[in-house]
Design an enzyme around this catalytic site. Structure first.
Site, PDB file in Angstrom:
ATOM      1  N   GLU A  16      45.927 -40.985  -7.833  1.00 32.75           N
ATOM      2  CA  GLU A  16      44.463 -41.095  -7.734  1.00 32.75           C
ATOM      3  C   GLU A  16      44.003 -41.034  -6.283  1.00 32.75           C
ATOM      4  OE1 GLU A  16      42.516 -40.836 -10.153  1.00 32.75           O
ATOM      5  OE2 GLU A  16      43.835 -41.247 -11.840  1.00 32.75           O
ATOM      6  N   ASN A  25      41.971 -37.940  -4.493  1.00 31.05           N
ATOM      7  CA  ASN A  25      40.664 -38.155  -3.865  1.00 31.05           C
ATOM      8  C   ASN A  25      40.619 -37.577  -2.451  1.00 31.05           C
ATOM      9  OD1 ASN A  25      39.522 -39.378  -6.051  1.00 31.05           O
ATOM     10  ND2 ASN A  25      39.594 -41.455  -5.230  1.00 31.05           N
ATOM     11  N   ARG A  29      35.826 -34.208 -13.005  1.00 29.30           N
ATOM     12  CA  ARG A  29      36.149 -35.565 -12.573  1.00 29.30           C
ATOM     13  C   ARG A  29      35.420 -36.540 -13.492  1.00 29.30           C
ATOM     14  NH1 ARG A  29      39.671 -33.441 -10.266  1.00 29.30           N
ATOM     15  NH2 ARG A  29      40.627 -35.177 -11.311  1.00 29.30           N
TER      16      ARG A  29
HETATM   17  N1  LIG Z   1      38.969 -39.788   0.169  1.00 28.08           N
HETATM   18  C1  LIG Z   1      37.668 -39.644  -0.148  1.00 28.08           C
HETATM   19  N2  LIG Z   1      36.827 -38.954   0.681  1.00 28.08           N
HETATM   20  C2  LIG Z   1      35.515 -38.788   0.370  1.00 28.08           C
HETATM   21  N3  LIG Z   1      34.944 -39.266  -0.754  1.00 28.08           N
HETATM   22  C3  LIG Z   1      35.718 -39.962  -1.616  1.00 28.08           C
HETATM   23  C4  LIG Z   1      37.112 -40.185  -1.364  1.00 28.08           C
HETATM   24  N4  LIG Z   1      37.616 -40.916  -2.384  1.00 28.08           N
HETATM   25  C5  LIG Z   1      36.592 -41.126  -3.233  1.00 28.08           C
HETATM   26  N5  LIG Z   1      35.446 -40.566  -2.797  1.00 28.08           N
HETATM   27  C6  LIG Z   1      34.113 -40.644  -3.448  1.00 28.08           C
HETATM   28  O1  LIG Z   1      34.140 -41.689  -4.400  1.00 28.08           O
HETATM   29  C7  LIG Z   1      33.826 -41.181  -5.704  1.00 28.08           C
HETATM   30  C8  LIG Z   1      34.571 -41.968  -6.758  1.00 28.08           C
HETATM   31  O2  LIG Z   1      35.980 -41.753  -6.671  1.00 28.08           O
HETATM   32  P1  LIG Z   1      36.865 -41.945  -7.990  1.00 28.08           P
HETATM   33  O3  LIG Z   1      38.259 -41.589  -7.680  1.00 28.08           O
HETATM   34  O4  LIG Z   1      36.607 -43.300  -8.557  1.00 28.08           O
HETATM   35  O5  LIG Z   1      36.226 -40.901  -9.013  1.00 28.08           O
HETATM   36  P2  LIG Z   1      36.331 -39.287  -8.970  1.00 28.08           P
HETATM   37  O6  LIG Z   1      37.375 -38.859  -8.033  1.00 28.08           O
HETATM   38  O7  LIG Z   1      34.945 -38.767  -8.757  1.00 28.08           O
HETATM   39  O8  LIG Z   1      36.774 -38.948 -10.457  1.00 28.08           O
HETATM   40  P3  LIG Z   1      38.257 -39.145 -11.068  1.00 28.08           P
HETATM   41  O9  LIG Z   1      39.057 -39.928 -10.066  1.00 28.08           O
HETATM   42  O10 LIG Z   1      38.030 -39.917 -12.324  1.00 28.08           O
HETATM   43  O11 LIG Z   1      38.780 -37.798 -11.296  1.00 28.08           O
HETATM   44  C9  LIG Z   1      34.147 -39.698  -5.639  1.00 28.08           C
HETATM   45  O12 LIG Z   1      33.425 -38.936  -6.592  1.00 28.08           O
HETATM   46  C10 LIG Z   1      33.754 -39.361  -4.196  1.00 28.08           C
HETATM   47  O13 LIG Z   1      32.358 -39.205  -4.095  1.00 28.08           O
HETATM   48 MG   LIG Z   2      39.270 -39.666  -8.069  1.00 28.86          MG
END
Ligand SMILES: Nc1ncnc2c1ncn2[C@@H]1O[C@H](COP(=O)(O)OP(=O)(O)OP(=O)(O)O)[C@@H](O)[C@H]1O
Ligand SMILES: [Mg+2]
Lengths: 149, 101
Positions: free
Chosen positions: A50, A54, A108
């Site tokens: 995860e 990200n 996502r």
């Molecule tokens: N490393 C990162 N750099 C920039 N933004 C991030 C990063 N990690 C998370 N985010 C932001 O936080 C949000 C939530 O992250 P999360 O992992 O909970 O959900 P997601 O990645 O959108 O979906 P999923 O993990 O369920 O596929 C992301 O949509 C993004 O906007």
């Molecule tokens: Mg994610």
């Protein structure tokens, strides 16, 4: 009780999606020296997947940048994993951590942070917009009773 | 990951296998939608027996499948979920939205 000597490894790779499976497998195989259960290993793999995804997807949405994963064995049978990127950053971390919050579109679900929280014991997210994001996860592994050797 | 489709009697069975992550699932959403649109099933069964690893990318896939089937007034069943994938679905509360057996 014997305390395990500390040990750590650092991986650095470009934010290509083909490195996702490498990063989680490498973290899990380093953690294997802590004698984890199969469930614990799978939890670590999932959480690392995860955080690394990200960094790749959100940290560097339209470029290739550096991702650093550090895996460290800490006292009290605790594993610490840090995933760092130098990408876009998160403007509002509290909001981003909420279940179902996503900026990622149809592919996502906004559940990544929720999964990291539930699969590890502790999750710390630090981020500076334009500078990058660091995710630190800790998990204390269950003590295992070993037969006397 | 791979998707193997079998369709009969307005039921579409999609057998998913391998690792469902962002990298592995990058063409899966389109494949799944194409398979559903071609079969127009009343029921979609997602069989995860062959899944060796799944992260949140699998959640998005399942939720998109559910939305697609809702548009067709059909249903979705997710079955044979291995333990690791099950914990991912449970952590995200997917069982409240989709039938998992
Ligand atoms: N490393 C990162 N750099 C920039 N933004 C991030 C990063 N990690 C998370 N985010 C932001 O936080 C949000 C939530 O992250 P999360 O992992 O909970 O959900 P997601 O990645 O959108 O979906 P999923 O993990 O369920 O596929 C992301 O949509 C993004 O906007
Ligand atoms: Mg994610």
């Amino acid at each position: 009780m014997k305390t395990r000597a500390s040990n750590e490894v650092t991986l650095e790779f470009p934010s290509r999606s083909s490195n996702e499976s490498f990063a989680r497998a490498a973290a899990a195989s380093f953690a294997a020296q802590m004698d984890p259960t199969l469930n614990e290993l799978e939890d670590i793999k999932t959480a690392v997947s995860e955080a690394v995804t990200n960094a790749i997807v959100h940290g560097y949405p339209d470029s290739i940048g550096k991702v650093v994963v550090k895996v460290r064995i800490c006292p009290e049978n605790t594993l610490e994993v840090t995933v760092r990127d130098y990408g876009r950053g998160i403007p509002d971390v509290d909001k981003a951590r909420q279940p179902m919050f996503t900026t990622g579109g149809a592919e996502r679900s906004g559940m990544g942070f929720t999964i990291m929280e539930s699969f590890m014991d502790r999750l710390t997210v630090r981020s500076v917009p334009g500078k990058g994001t660091s995710v630190v996860m800790k998990k204390r592994l269950a003590p295992r009773l070993k037969a006397a050797k | 990951m791979e998707i193997n489709a079998k369709s009969a009697d307005r039921q579409l069975l999609l057998e998913l296998s391998g690792e469902i992550d962002h990298h592995g699932a990058r063409d899966a959403l389109r494949e799944l939608e194409l398979a559903v649109d071609a079969a127009l099933p009343a029921r979609l069964v997602l069989d995860l027996a062959g899944v060796t690893f799944m992260d949140s990318s699998g959640i998005a896939l399942i939720l998109r499948a559910q939305q697609r089937m809702q548009m067709l007034d059909g249903s979705v069943l997710v079955c044979h979920v291995p333990p690791q994938a099950r914990r991912v679905l449970d952590a995200a509360g997917v069982g409240r939205l989709v039938t998992i057996r």
